[in-house]
Design a protein around this motif. Structure first.
Motif, short mmCIF file in Angstrom:
data_model
loop_
_atom_site.label_atom_id
_atom_site.label_comp_id
_atom_site.label_asym_id
_atom_site.label_seq_id
_atom_site.Cartn_x
_atom_site.Cartn_y
_atom_site.Cartn_z
N LEU A 21 0.82 -1.21 0.00
CA LEU A 21 0.00 0.00 0.00
C LEU A 21 0.85 1.25 0.00
N GLN A 22 0.48 2.20 -0.86
CA GLN A 22 0.93 3.59 -0.77
C GLN A 22 -0.31 4.46 -0.68
N ALA A 23 -0.37 5.31 0.35
CA ALA A 23 -1.54 6.15 0.57
C ALA A 23 -1.14 7.61 0.62
N PHE A 24 -1.93 8.46 -0.05
CA PHE A 24 -1.65 9.89 -0.15
C PHE A 24 -2.92 10.70 0.15
N ASN A 25 -2.71 12.01 0.42
CA ASN A 25 -3.81 12.99 0.40
C ASN A 25 -4.98 12.61 1.31
N THR A 59 16.32 -9.18 0.07
CA THR A 59 16.05 -7.90 0.71
C THR A 59 16.10 -6.76 -0.31
N ARG A 60 15.12 -5.87 -0.27
CA ARG A 60 15.10 -4.73 -1.19
C ARG A 60 14.67 -3.48 -0.45
N SER A 61 15.03 -2.33 -0.99
CA SER A 61 14.70 -1.07 -0.35
C SER A 61 13.22 -0.76 -0.52
N GLY A 62 12.72 0.09 0.36
CA GLY A 62 11.31 0.45 0.31
C GLY A 62 10.58 -0.08 1.53
N SER A 63 9.26 -0.07 1.47
CA SER A 63 8.46 -0.50 2.61
C SER A 63 7.21 -1.24 2.14
N LEU A 64 6.70 -2.06 3.04
CA LEU A 64 5.46 -2.77 2.75
C LEU A 64 4.30 -1.80 2.63
N VAL A 65 4.27 -0.81 3.55
CA VAL A 65 3.21 0.21 3.56
C VAL A 65 3.86 1.57 3.75
#
Length: 218
Positions: free
Chosen positions: A139-143, A162-168
């Motif tokens: 999930l990416q949530a905005f606004n 392993t990779r950069s970034g996030s689950l949410v």
């Protein structure tokens, strides 16, 4: 003489044969009734309220799926749904409405970098009694988006490197509520990240192996 005897045998037992044929036909029809269809959407745009029912399960969503403003898409209890691309909730609502005795199964396999399975821009997402397997960012949530998760299991994929970034990730004063759920097993270096006055509220939830570096960053 042999032909006459055979004809007599057939006539004598035709009622039994008819019953056997009827029973076989009945079994076939019953088996057809409990076999659910498969529904496939590609680059689907939902512009009116829609319910994905169990009789159409499993569902496969490919490409970019869009839920328009003020439109509600409901995933009915017992449904299995595979999201092979991204679902964009643009000021609309996406509800996964499972039940304790009939959960929703949700598999997200969009493993492209920086391409989450669910993207909410000012939308509302609710997961209730859902079993989630996410092989990429979930999930990416905005606004000012609002996401509720309750009585659900969100499991990542330990098989990936392993990779950069996030689950949410949350941006722009978005809110994530999680209650009575399980979050585990992701190979992102971050579990949940919240930026720009976003809020993460977690209650009565089991969290383990969520992010190789940080579980929750606010």
């Amino acid at each position: 003489m042999l032909l006459k005897v055979y004809s007599y045998y057939i006539k004598k037992n035709k009622y039994r044969y008819a019953c056997l044929v009827f029973l076989l036909a009945l079994v076939f029809m019953c088996s057809c009734q409990i076999t659910y269809a498969e529904t496939v959407y590609e680059n689907k745009s939902f512009n009116e309220n829609t319910t994905l029912v169990k009789s159409g399960s499993p569902y496969h969503l490919y490409g970019s799926t869009r839920i328009d403003k003020d439109v509600t898409v409901t995933i009915q209890q017992g449904v299995t749904i595979y999201i092979h691309g991204t679902v964009n909730v643009n000021q609309g609502t996406l509800n996964f409405e499972g039940a304790s005795t009939s959960r929703v199964t949700f598999v997200g396999d969009n493993i492209s970098y920086n391409a989450p399975t669910l993207v909410s821009s000012g939308g509302k997402i609710s997961l209730s009694y859902v079993d989630v397997k996410s092989e990429g960012s979930l999930l990416q949530a905005f606004n000012n988006s609002v996401t509720h998760v309750q009585h659900s299991k969100i499991i990542g994929d330990l098989g990936q490197t392993t990779r950069s970034g996030s689950l949410v990730s949350l941006w722009g004063s978005s809110t994530l509520y999680i209650d009575s759920s399980v979050l585990s097993d992701t190979k992102f270096n971050k579990g949940i990240e919240a930026f720009n006055s976003s809020i993460v509220d977690i209650q009565s939830t089991d969290i383990h192996n969520l992010g190789t570096e940080d579980t929750i960053t606010v």
